[in-house]
Design a protein around this motif. Structure first.
Motif, PDB file in Angstrom:
ATOM      1  N   ASP A 148       1.118  -1.343   0.028  1.00  0.00           N
ATOM      2  CA  ASP A 148       0.119  -0.302  -0.061  1.00  0.00           C
ATOM      3  C   ASP A 148       0.913   1.794   0.095  1.00  0.00           C
ATOM      4  O   ASP A 148       0.407   1.906   0.874  1.00  0.00           O
ATOM      5  N   ILE A 150       1.403   3.208  -2.894  1.00  0.00           N
ATOM      6  CA  ILE A 150       0.707   4.322  -3.547  1.00  0.00           C
ATOM      7  C   ILE A 150      -0.729   4.753  -2.803  1.00  0.00           C
ATOM      8  O   ILE A 150      -1.634   2.836  -3.160  1.00  0.00           O
ATOM      9  N   PRO A 152      -4.723   4.972  -3.847  1.00  0.00           N
ATOM     10  CA  PRO A 152      -5.452   3.957  -4.965  1.00  0.00           C
ATOM     11  C   PRO A 152      -6.291   5.112  -5.684  1.00  0.00           C
ATOM     12  O   PRO A 152      -6.011   4.186  -7.058  1.00  0.00           O
ATOM     13  N   ARG A 155      -3.249   5.024  -8.532  1.00  0.00           N
ATOM     14  CA  ARG A 155      -2.588   4.041  -8.674  1.00  0.00           C
ATOM     15  C   ARG A 155      -3.479   3.770  -9.925  1.00  0.00           C
ATOM     16  O   ARG A 155      -3.032   3.349 -10.948  1.00  0.00           O
ATOM     17  N   GLU A 156      -5.062   4.016 -10.049  1.00  0.00           N
ATOM     18  CA  GLU A 156      -5.873   3.755 -11.044  1.00  0.00           C
ATOM     19  C   GLU A 156      -5.313   5.223 -12.021  1.00  0.00           C
ATOM     20  O   GLU A 156      -5.576   4.536 -13.641  1.00  0.00           O
ATOM     21  N   VAL A 159      -2.457   3.565 -13.821  1.00  0.00           N
ATOM     22  CA  VAL A 159      -2.922   2.649 -14.618  1.00  0.00           C
ATOM     23  C   VAL A 159      -3.835   2.981 -16.163  1.00  0.00           C
ATOM     24  O   VAL A 159      -3.541   2.419 -17.305  1.00  0.00           O
ATOM     25  N   VAL A 216       3.331   7.430 -11.193  1.00  0.00           N
ATOM     26  CA  VAL A 216       4.520   7.391 -10.715  1.00  0.00           C
ATOM     27  C   VAL A 216       6.280   8.229 -11.540  1.00  0.00           C
ATOM     28  O   VAL A 216       6.754   7.794 -11.125  1.00  0.00           O
ATOM     29  N   LEU A 273       7.062  -1.154  -8.827  1.00  0.00           N
ATOM     30  CA  LEU A 273       5.820  -0.571  -8.259  1.00  0.00           C
ATOM     31  C   LEU A 273       4.808  -1.431  -8.699  1.00  0.00           C
ATOM     32  O   LEU A 273       4.284  -1.350 -10.178  1.00  0.00           O
ATOM     33  N   LEU A 275       1.231  -1.787  -9.971  1.00  0.00           N
ATOM     34  CA  LEU A 275       0.107  -0.935  -9.755  1.00  0.00           C
ATOM     35  C   LEU A 275      -0.932  -1.586 -10.457  1.00  0.00           C
ATOM     36  O   LEU A 275      -2.418  -1.515  -9.770  1.00  0.00           O
ATOM     37  N   GLN A 276      -1.095  -3.108 -11.358  1.00  0.00           N
ATOM     38  CA  GLN A 276      -2.213  -3.630 -11.292  1.00  0.00           C
ATOM     39  C   GLN A 276      -1.894  -4.932 -11.876  1.00  0.00           C
ATOM     40  O   GLN A 276      -0.476  -5.359 -12.133  1.00  0.00           O
ATOM     41  N   ALA A 320      -1.840  -5.092  -5.457  1.00  0.00           N
ATOM     42  CA  ALA A 320      -1.293  -3.629  -6.134  1.00  0.00           C
ATOM     43  C   ALA A 320      -1.337  -2.879  -5.383  1.00  0.00           C
ATOM     44  O   ALA A 320      -1.894  -2.568  -4.219  1.00  0.00           O
ATOM     45  N   GLY A 321      -0.398  -1.515  -5.712  1.00  0.00           N
ATOM     46  CA  GLY A 321      -0.048  -0.704  -4.435  1.00  0.00           C
ATOM     47  C   GLY A 321       1.303  -0.578  -4.362  1.00  0.00           C
ATOM     48  O   GLY A 321       2.159  -0.182  -3.117  1.00  0.00           O
TER      49      GLY A 321
END
Ligand SMILES: O=C(O)CCC(=O)C(=O)O
Ligand SMILES: [Fe+2]
Length: 375
Positions: A148, A150, A152, A155-156, A159, A216, A273, A275-276, A320-321
């Motif tokens: 965790d 990053i 949410p 992160r989205e 992505v 990022v 990192l 991300l997804q 993720a994260g």
């Protein structure tokens, strides 16, 4: 002109619909567009209607087109929209979807999970505790994972940036040995690690292939992150890489893609990192300390490559994260084949021990598919 209508007119001019004169609308409607009296709202109403047009050649009205210069929100007058060639309209929406307006650049504080990772004040006990613990863990295990890291929303967004750029990614598909060479050495036995060739397939987005406000990149260039990473890897300072391709990459894996066993070649540590994650596969596996700076340990490397030491291989949990820092130069690692509809998207970051470092054009040619300048 109301501000909303002006924005809509600009978007039309920007090419979301390639302009109103494109055989999309009847003359009366077209004049209204030319004057800029169109509500932004029409964007998605048009999209919805276009689908219906494709299905049944529907000719009808599309809501909230404002005529005559009067703007009243909510119950604006409707007008008939005459569509001359529905099939063309459909194709147009397929090939140039309405452009999303990009929201404001995120602040680094909105990207990094500062509640879990108090990295702002290097003089605070919380900073020393955190960095000291992560540094010991890295030294013991050759990798350390920061779940965790990053937030949410950031992160989205990253992505979304990756998936938008993915069609332009360089598809690296190769057979290579764990030293990243595509040629073996015929003077050595067939089962020497130099001659054990493995399949790898990944999609690489270089630094200059995605937006500068991608979270990022903002995270990478932020001093508190750079300082934290320096502390974890035991350096006084780190510097950003200054190559056009290398500082931050988005490494994507679609179904069937994987990274074969390898040592990272140049840098003393690697930072990634997640991300997804993919639905299945995509596990990051590592055989810590497979070799040392002084000993290539070929026999042991061969056994890991041939799957003879499963008990030595750790699978690093990567939700993720999660940020991961690992010493990939002396520890074999790989990513198992990805399966499922979600692209595995990984941010990869390169920091340097001195300022002004740029990459080797030959490396950029292989990794990013860049042209090498002649001569
Ligand atoms: O995608 C990963 O998890 C690892 C990538 C990797 O091996 C690297 O960046 O060196
Ligand atoms: Fe690697």
């Amino acid at each position: 002109m109301p501000e909303q209508a002006a924005r809509a007119a600009r978007r039309l001019a920007d090419g979301a619909y390639r302009g109103p004169g494109d055989a999309l609308f009847g003359k009366r409607t077209q004049r209204a567009f030319n004057k800029g009296f169109a509500s932004e709202f029409i964007d998605f109403r048009m999209g919805a209607r276009a689908r219906r047009l494709a299905g049944g050649g529907y000719f009808g009205h599309v809501g909230l087109l404002l005529l005559g210069g009067r703007h009243s929100s909510g119950s604006a007058g409707r007008c008939n929209l005459f569509v001359e060639r529905p099939t063309n309209l459909w194709k147009r929406f397929e090939s140039s979807p309405p452009q999303q307006e990009r929201t404001a650049e995120m602040r680094p504080e909105e990207i990094v999970n500062l509640d879990a990772y108090p990295i702002m004040d290097p003089d605070s006990p919380a900073w020393s505790d955190l960095v000291g613990r992560l540094r010991r863990e890295l030294d013991e295990r050759q990798y350390v994972s920061l779940p965790d890291f990053i937030l949410p929303a950031a992160r989205e967004r990253a992505v979304a940036d990756a998936l938008a750029a993915l069609p332009r990614a360089h598809h690296n598909s190769s057979r290579r040995n764990c030293y990243l060479h595509r040629q073996g050495d015929p003077s050595l036995p067939d089962d020497h690690p130099r001659n054990i060739m493995l399949e790898a397939s990944t999609r690489m987005l270089a630094y200059d292939q995605f937006p500068d406000d991608c979270p990022v990149k903002l995270l990478y260039h932020w001093e508190p992150v750079r300082r934290m990473v320096a502390g974890i890897v035991g350096r006084d300072r780190l510097f950003d890489n200054e190559d056009p391709c290398q500082p931050v990459n988005l490494l994507c894996y679609e179904t069937g893609d994987r990274s074969a066993w390898h040592f990272d070649s140049v840098n003393a540590f690697t930072m990634t990192l997640m991300l997804q994650a993919s639905e299945s596969g995509g596990d990051f596996e590592m055989a810590p300390n497979t070799r040392t700076d002084d000993d290539e340990n070929h026999d042991y490397v061969r056994r890991v490559l041939l799957g003879e030491c499963p008990e030595d291989v750790v699978s690093v949990a990567r939700e993720a994260g999660a940020l991961c820092i690992f010493r990939g130069c002396n520890s074999l690692h790989r990513v198992s084949p990805v399966a499922g509809p979600s692209t595995r998207v990984m941010g990869v970051f390169v920091y340097e021990d001195e300022p002004g470092i740029v990459g080797d054009p030959e490396v950029n040619a292989t990794v990013y598919g860049r042209e090498v300048a002649p001569g």
